[in-house]
Design an enzyme around this catalytic site. Sequence first.
Site, PDB file in Angstrom:
ATOM      1  N   ASP A  17      10.444   4.077  52.576  1.00  0.00           N
ATOM      2  CA  ASP A  17      11.896   4.269  52.517  1.00  0.00           C
ATOM      3  C   ASP A  17      12.597   2.945  52.785  1.00  0.00           C
ATOM      4  O   ASP A  17      12.026   2.033  53.408  1.00  0.00           O
ATOM      5  CB  ASP A  17      12.346   5.340  53.515  1.00  0.00           C
ATOM      6  CG  ASP A  17      12.013   4.997  54.959  1.00  0.00           C
ATOM      7  OD1 ASP A  17      10.861   4.581  55.216  1.00  0.00           O
ATOM      8  OD2 ASP A  17      12.880   5.143  55.839  1.00  0.00           O
ATOM      9  N   GLU A  66      11.062   5.756  58.206  1.00  0.00           N
ATOM     10  CA  GLU A  66      11.139   4.754  59.267  1.00  0.00           C
ATOM     11  C   GLU A  66      12.563   4.264  59.489  1.00  0.00           C
ATOM     12  O   GLU A  66      12.976   4.017  60.621  1.00  0.00           O
ATOM     13  CB  GLU A  66      10.220   3.578  58.917  1.00  0.00           C
ATOM     14  CG  GLU A  66       9.931   2.640  60.091  1.00  0.00           C
ATOM     15  CD  GLU A  66      10.921   1.503  60.225  1.00  0.00           C
ATOM     16  OE1 GLU A  66      10.890   0.810  61.245  1.00  0.00           O
ATOM     17  OE2 GLU A  66      11.747   1.306  59.291  1.00  0.00           O
TER      18      GLU A  66
END
Length: 463
Positions: free
Chosen positions: A85, A148
């Site tokens: 991400d 994250e």
Amino acid sequence: MEINRKIDELKEGLIKSSQELVKIKSVEEPAKEGMPYGEGVHNVLNKTLEICQNLGFKTVNIDGYVGYAEYGEGEDYVAVLGHLDVVPEGDGWIYPPYGAEIHDGKIYGRGTMDDKAPMVAALYGLKAIKDLNLPLSKRVRIIFGTNEESGCNEMPHYLEKEKAPVAGFTPDAEYPIIYGEKGITIFDVTKKLTVKSTGDVIIKSLNGGQRANVVPDYCEALISTKNTEAIINAAKEFKSKTGYDVTAEIKDNMIVVKSVGVAAHGSLPHLGKNAIMQMFKFLGELPLGKCDIADYINFFNKYVGFETDGKSFGVYLEDKESGKLSFNIGTVSMDEEKVSMALNLRYPVTFKYENMMNPFNEKIEAAGMEIENMLHQKPLFFPADHPIIKSLQKVYTEQTGKEAKLLAIGGGTYAKEMPNIVAFGPIFPGKPDLDHQANEYIEVDDLILNAKIYGHAIYELAK
């Protein structure tokens, strides 16, 4: 040096695979069925596992939360843990943020450094070990996280299903080795707007920033006033006087005030220019009268301003291992009922949460404010003689010829989310940290060197 020779042979695939992932916009979006973090994140995880399969690895997708590629035999496993991400791209790019274009030996795009390309480097490091059939005593997993940047909420899901690794690293910081990470808090400071403005200048809305952990590069306010010319002239004078990029224009009988700053990672707020605090400084000079929003603005102008260490707020902390506390104001939003600001405070590794939050709470309670949505990660600290630290020091020195000094950082990594993991690269000493900034890039030569270092590191930990 067989691993290095093999990676040189694989470098075209390494570059191409990195580009494929960078081209996928994997910013968190609302969940859909089978897509806990939205379609973009789902797509990048599937593409990554497809690349892993094509390289000959066994792959597993854990309910769309986490995926991994695995190689080798053994009861225990060594892990490389990273994320797919990314934070939103923001403005100011000279090349398309999801173009993965190569210019002057650099691959540009969101995720080139944080953290897609470094994870591909680790994958190709393992591919070199596999192709050379080097003997290992443990399994190796390249673990691809997907959340994250928004709280690491997928990691508990992984650890419910799988046991933890016995050793490993996350390629999501800088070299040589990160043995300490500051404690991290993200939370909102809110105030109910019960006392409204009755003067000539009324703030109708206020919005700025993308996330708590990014220095905001834009903030916008909507102002109602009869004396529009005075506000526009005030903005011109303010910009001339301070140099801050604040402008005002008339739109639909209202004044739109725009503040433009410079984005930076929330762990390094001194490297950015905070558009929200520029806006607050300007608004604080307007005749807002006695009202709650004016009190809120004046409070943050007095106790924060452009400081990034919490000194005026009374929460300054510092130690020799990890330096000063960092204080970032990341977002602001306001409607008629409430104003809310998202803060990201990171405290030194030898201190406790209470050392920072007790004085913080005292300060805001006296001003009629509240904390909401608190997220907290404790500091991480490995002894200098820990076996993982010693192994990675050996690899770094052998591959670069340079001393492997130990570092403590303000950035939070997956090392806090999984046992026996430390942060290791991918940013080399002296190179810019472009994480969360416009024009993020990785040099092609550095990508290849990372793959070589990570290949040797995996082998050293799993042989």
